[in-house]
Design a protein around this motif. Structure first.
Motif, PDB file in Angstrom:
ATOM      1  N   ARG A 174       8.066  -1.523  -9.029  1.00  0.00           N
ATOM      2  CA  ARG A 174       7.078  -2.512  -8.584  1.00  0.00           C
ATOM      3  C   ARG A 174       7.716  -3.890  -8.432  1.00  0.00           C
ATOM      4  O   ARG A 174       7.419  -4.621  -7.483  1.00  0.00           O
ATOM      5  N   LYS A 188      -4.212 -11.340  -6.121  1.00  0.00           N
ATOM      6  CA  LYS A 188      -3.627 -10.038  -5.792  1.00  0.00           C
ATOM      7  C   LYS A 188      -2.139 -10.111  -5.477  1.00  0.00           C
ATOM      8  O   LYS A 188      -1.446  -9.099  -5.583  1.00  0.00           O
ATOM      9  N   ASP A 229      -8.406  -7.353 -10.134  1.00  0.00           N
ATOM     10  CA  ASP A 229      -8.749  -6.146  -9.373  1.00  0.00           C
ATOM     11  C   ASP A 229      -8.992  -5.003 -10.351  1.00  0.00           C
ATOM     12  O   ASP A 229      -8.130  -4.145 -10.559  1.00  0.00           O
ATOM     13  N   LYS A 230     -10.186  -4.984 -10.916  1.00  0.00           N
ATOM     14  CA  LYS A 230     -10.496  -4.005 -11.951  1.00  0.00           C
ATOM     15  C   LYS A 230     -10.420  -2.582 -11.427  1.00  0.00           C
ATOM     16  O   LYS A 230      -9.932  -1.672 -12.113  1.00  0.00           O
ATOM     17  N   GLU A 231     -10.860  -2.385 -10.176  1.00  0.00           N
ATOM     18  CA  GLU A 231     -10.894  -1.031  -9.609  1.00  0.00           C
ATOM     19  C   GLU A 231      -9.510  -0.385  -9.607  1.00  0.00           C
ATOM     20  O   GLU A 231      -9.361   0.789  -9.958  1.00  0.00           O
ATOM     21  N   HIS A 232      -8.494  -1.145  -9.203  1.00  0.00           N
ATOM     22  CA  HIS A 232      -7.160  -0.565  -9.065  1.00  0.00           C
ATOM     23  C   HIS A 232      -6.294  -0.724 -10.317  1.00  0.00           C
ATOM     24  O   HIS A 232      -5.207  -0.137 -10.390  1.00  0.00           O
ATOM     25  N   SER A 233      -6.743  -1.517 -11.265  1.00  0.00           N
ATOM     26  CA  SER A 233      -5.913  -1.730 -12.454  1.00  0.00           C
ATOM     27  C   SER A 233      -6.458  -1.045 -13.705  1.00  0.00           C
ATOM     28  O   SER A 233      -5.739  -0.935 -14.711  1.00  0.00           O
ATOM     29  N   TYR A 234      -7.692  -0.578 -13.655  1.00  0.00           N
ATOM     30  CA  TYR A 234      -8.326   0.015 -14.835  1.00  0.00           C
ATOM     31  C   TYR A 234      -7.461   1.126 -15.428  1.00  0.00           C
ATOM     32  O   TYR A 234      -7.077   1.078 -16.604  1.00  0.00           O
ATOM     33  N   ASP A 235      -7.147   2.130 -14.634  1.00  0.00           N
ATOM     34  CA  ASP A 235      -6.368   3.269 -15.134  1.00  0.00           C
ATOM     35  C   ASP A 235      -4.966   2.842 -15.553  1.00  0.00           C
ATOM     36  O   ASP A 235      -4.407   3.394 -16.516  1.00  0.00           O
ATOM     37  N   SER A 283       0.826  -1.205   0.000  1.00  0.00           N
ATOM     38  CA  SER A 283       0.000   0.000   0.000  1.00  0.00           C
ATOM     39  C   SER A 283       0.864   1.260   0.000  1.00  0.00           C
ATOM     40  O   SER A 283       0.543   2.246  -0.668  1.00  0.00           O
ATOM     41  N   PHE A 303      -0.298  -8.992  -8.392  1.00  0.00           N
ATOM     42  CA  PHE A 303      -0.713  -7.698  -8.937  1.00  0.00           C
ATOM     43  C   PHE A 303       0.464  -6.866  -9.441  1.00  0.00           C
ATOM     44  O   PHE A 303       0.491  -6.447 -10.604  1.00  0.00           O
ATOM     45  N   ASN A 304       1.445  -6.599  -8.581  1.00  0.00           N
ATOM     46  CA  ASN A 304       2.550  -5.722  -8.983  1.00  0.00           C
ATOM     47  C   ASN A 304       3.373  -6.274 -10.141  1.00  0.00           C
ATOM     48  O   ASN A 304       3.739  -5.518 -11.055  1.00  0.00           O
TER      49      ASN A 304
END
Length: 583
Positions: free
Chosen positions: A350, A435, A464-470, A312, A438-439
Motif C-alpha cells: 500500500r 481519502k 471511510d467506514k465502509e471500506h476500512s471496517y474489516d 482501485s 487512506f492507504n
C-alpha cells in the motif's frame, strides 16, 4: 523588358493628351471587334479615363497576351482606378506572363490587388507561386492571407504544408479555417500531422472542419489523433475521441483505451469525480501502464481519475507503479519516495503504490525545512501543525501519521508534553486530507506502535467506514494472533466500541478493558447502562482481570463485581458467569 521601357518612354513623351487622342468609346469597340490590340494598347494613354478603361477592358475581353506588358505599366498609374482595371485585365488574360505579373502583385500596395493576384494564382495552379503565396500568409490583411491559404490548397503542392501549419494558431478564425481546408486538400500523413494541433481549436467550426479532414485523410491520421488524446487543451481530448469514434478506430484495450476513456472527463473544473468512470478506467484490460502515463499529466482532473483508478486496482498495479517511479522520479520526489521504508507500517504494498503515484504527480511539492521540523515532536513541529497557513498535501501524510504516537511513548517530559499536544493536531490534518491518506493509514494499522495503529484505525473509520471496517478488525485480529499485547490500547478500544456481535470471537481472545466489561454487562442486561469504578492499583494477574461496575436499579445506584478469567481455550469471560437477574 526593352519593350516595356520603350512603351514607358512613349507614354511619358506623348502624355495623356498624346497618342491615341483620336480614340473614342466607339472606336475602342471597333478595334476590339477587329482584334486590333496595337490600337487598343496605344489608347492606354488617352486623356479621357473612360476611353482608357474601355481599352483596358477590351484587351481583357480579347485575352490578348501581348497586352500584358503594356498593362503592367499601368499598375503604377497615378489614377488608381485605372491601375486596378489594368490589374484585373492582366489576371483575366492569364498565361505565363500574367502569372509572373500576379506573383509580383502579391506585394502590391493595395490589399484588393494582392488578394486578386493570390486568388488568380490558385485558380491557375501556379506552382512557381507556392513560395510567394506562403510569404503572403503573413500579410497584415486577413483578406489577403486567407485567400493565399486557399490558393495554396488549390495548387496542391505539399511543400506548402509547413507554412500553412504555422498559421493554425493565428487569432483569425478565417485564416485558421482557410489553412485547415487547404491542408486537407493537400492530404496524406503530412496533412494529418499538421492538423493535429488544431483538433482542439477553440472555434467549434474549425474543430468540425478538422474532424471532417481527419476522417477524409483516414488511416494516416489515426496515430496523430491518438496522440491528441494526451493533449492538455480544453477541447482536444473530447474532439480527438469523437474523431476516432467517427472513423471507427476507437481503441479497444491498453494505454490507448485509457486515454480514450479519460476524454470523457467533464470539462467543468468544479464537477465531482465520477465513480463510474473511475471504475471503467480500472477495468481496462492492460490499462495500468496507461494510467501510470496519465498520472504524470497536467490535464484537468486527469491525475485525480488516474490516481483513483490505480488505487482501485490496488496490489496488482504496485510493481508497475514502483518501476515507473524508479525510472521517472528525480530530486525531492525521488528522495521522498525512497524514504517510504521508514514510514509507519512499512514495508507494505500500500505504501509502495500510494507513494509511487503520489510522487509521480507533476504537482508534487514538499517544503524540506518544514518536513524536517515535522520529523520532531517538539514545539516547533506544533507551531507548524497549528498554523492556519499550513495546508498539508498528501506528501505530508507519512509525517503526520508519525505525529500520532501516544505521549506515553516518550521518556522526556518535554517531548511527552509536546507529543500530547501535537497528536490531535496531526489527526485533524489527516482527517482533512481524507481519502488521499487512506492507504498510508491502512498500512499504519500494521505498525508495531499500537498508538499509531489505534489512531489510524480511528481516522480510517471516520474517513471511510465502509471500506476500512474489516481492515481495522483484521488488524486487531492479526496482532492478537501474533501474540501482541493489545490490552489497554486505543486499537482495542476502537474495535470494542464498534459493538458488533460478529467481532465477539475476536474480543474474547483479548484481555478485557473497561469498555469490554461494560459491553459484556450491557449485552447480558439490555437497557441497563453501566459505568466502571476505578479499583485500587495492583499487579495484573496473568489469567484474571477484575472490574467493579456501577448501574441503576429501581432508581438506586448499585455495584457489581465482575472477574474475567482466561480459560484453557485462551478466551476471557466472566467467572463466575453474570447472574441472570441483577442483584
Amino acid at each position: 523588358m526593352k519593350t516595356l521601357r520603350r512603351f514607358a518612354a512613349i507614354a511619358l513623351v506623348t502624355g495623356l493628351a498624346g497618342c491615341g487622342g483620336e480614340a473614342t468609346i466607339e472606336t475602342i469597340a471597333k478595334w476590339q471587334a477587329a482584334g486590333n490590340v496595337a490600337k487598343l494598347t496605344e489608347s492606354f494613354t488617352h486623356y479621357d479615363q473612360s476611353v482608357r478603361v474601355a481599352a483596358i477592358q477590351a484587351v481583357a475581353a480579347l485575352k490578348a497576351p501581348e497586352a500584358v506588358a503594356p498593362l503592367a505599366l499601368l499598375f503604377q498609374d497615378p489614377d488608381k482606378f485605372v491601375a486596378h482595371k489594368a490589374i484585373d485585365a492582366v489576371l483575366a488574360i492569364g498565361g505565363p506572363e500574367a502569372q509572373q505579373q500576379a506573383i509580383e502583385l502579391l506585394s502590391y500596395e493595395t490589399p484588393t490587388a494582392r488578394a486578386a493576384a493570390a486568388k488568380a494564382l490558385g485558380a491557375w495552379k501556379t506552382r512557381a507561386a507556392v513560395a510567394p503565396l506562403s510569404t503572403a500568409l503573413d500579410d497584415d490583411q486577413i483578406s489577403v492571407s486567407a485567400v493565399a491559404a486557399q490558393s495554396l490548397g488549390l495548387i496542391g503542392d505539399k511543400q506548402a504544408i509547413p507554412a500553412l501549419a504555422a498559421k493554425l494558431k493565428d487569432r483569425s478564425y478565417d485564416l485558421r479555417q482557410a489553412c485547415v481546408t487547404s491542408i486537407t486538400q493537400l492530404g496524406g500523413a503530412e496533412a494529418a500531422a499538421a492538423l493535429a494541433p488544431t483538433i482542439g481549436d477553440f472555434s467549434e467550426s474549425v474543430r468540425t472542419t478538422v474532424k471532417e479532414a481527419m476522417i477524409q485523410i483516414g488511416d494516416p491520421a489515426v496515430p496523430y489523433v491518438l496522440e491528441a488524446l494526451r493533449d492538455n487543451g480544453e477541447f482536444t481530448r473530447p474532439a480527438a475521441a469523437a474523431i476516432l469514434k467517427a472513423m471507427g478506430k476507437a481503441p479497444q484495450s491498453g494505454t490507448e483505451l485509457v486515454w480514450f476513456t479519460l476524454a470523457k472527463i467533464p470539462q467543468d473544473v468544479g464537477a465531482p469525480v465520477d465513480p463510474a468512470l473511475v471504475a471503467e478506467l480500472a477495468a481496462i484490460d492492460g490499462g495500468t501502464e496507461g494510467l501510470l502515463e496519465a498520472i504524470t499529466h497536467l490535464g484537468n482532473k486527469v491525475y485525480d481519475y488516474a490516481y483513483l483508478a490505480l488505487d482501485s486496482i490496488g496490489k496488482p498495479a504496485t510493481a508497475a507503479a514502483v518501476a515507473a517511479a524508479n525510472q521517472k522520479l528525480t530530486g525531492e520526489a525521488k528522495s521522498w519516495f525512497e524514504s517510504r521504508r521508514q514510514w509507519s507500517g512499512a514495508p507494505s504494498w500500500r505504501l509502495d503504490l500510494w507513494g509511487a503515484i503520489t510522487a509521480l504527480n507533476p504537482r508534487f511539492t514538499i517544503n524540506p525545512p518544514k518536513a524536517k521540523t515535522l520529523e520532531t515532536f517538539d514545539a516547533d513541529a506544533r507551531t507548524i501543525l497549528s498554523s492556519s497557513q499550513f495546508k498539508p498535501t498528501p506528501e505530508y501524510v507519512p509525517l503526520l501519521i508519525k505525529q500520532t504516537r501516544t505521549p506515553e511513548e516518550f521518556e522526556n517530559r518535554e517531548k511527552k508534553k509536546s507529543a500530547q499536544l501535537n497528536k490531535p493536531l496531526a489527526e485533524k490534518h489527516l482527517l482533512n486530507i481524507g481519502k488521499e491518506a487512506f492507504n498510508p493509514l491502512v498500512a499504519a494499522l500494521e505498525d508495531e506502535d499500537l498508538s499509531i495503529a489505534g489512531s489510524s484505525a480511528k481516522l480510517l473509520l471516520l474517513i471511510d467506514k465502509e471500506h476500512s471496517y474489516d481492515l481495522v478488525v483484521e488488524s486487531l485480529k492479526a496482532k492478537v494472533e501474533g501474540g501482541t499485547e493489545v490490552a489497554g490500547s486505543e486499537l482495542l478500544q476502537i474495535v470494542t466500541d464498534l459493538n458488533d456481535p460478529s467481532i465477539e470471537p475476536l474480543l474474547v481472545k483479548v484481555r478485557p478493558n473497561n469498555a469490554r466489561a461494560i459491553q459484556v454487562f450491557e449485552q447480558k442486561y439490555p437497557g441497563v447502562s453501566a459505568t466502571t469504578v476505578t479499583l485500587p492499583p495492583s499487579d495484573p494477574h496473568p489469567t484474571a482481570e477484575p472490574f467493579k461496575l456501577k448501574y441503576l436499579k429501581d432508581g438506586k445506584s448499585k455495584e457489581l463485581r465482575v472477574i474475567f478469567r482466561k480459560n484453557d481455550n485462551g478466551e476471557w469471560a466472566p467467572e463466575p458467569p453474570l447472574p441472570d437477574t441483577l442483584p
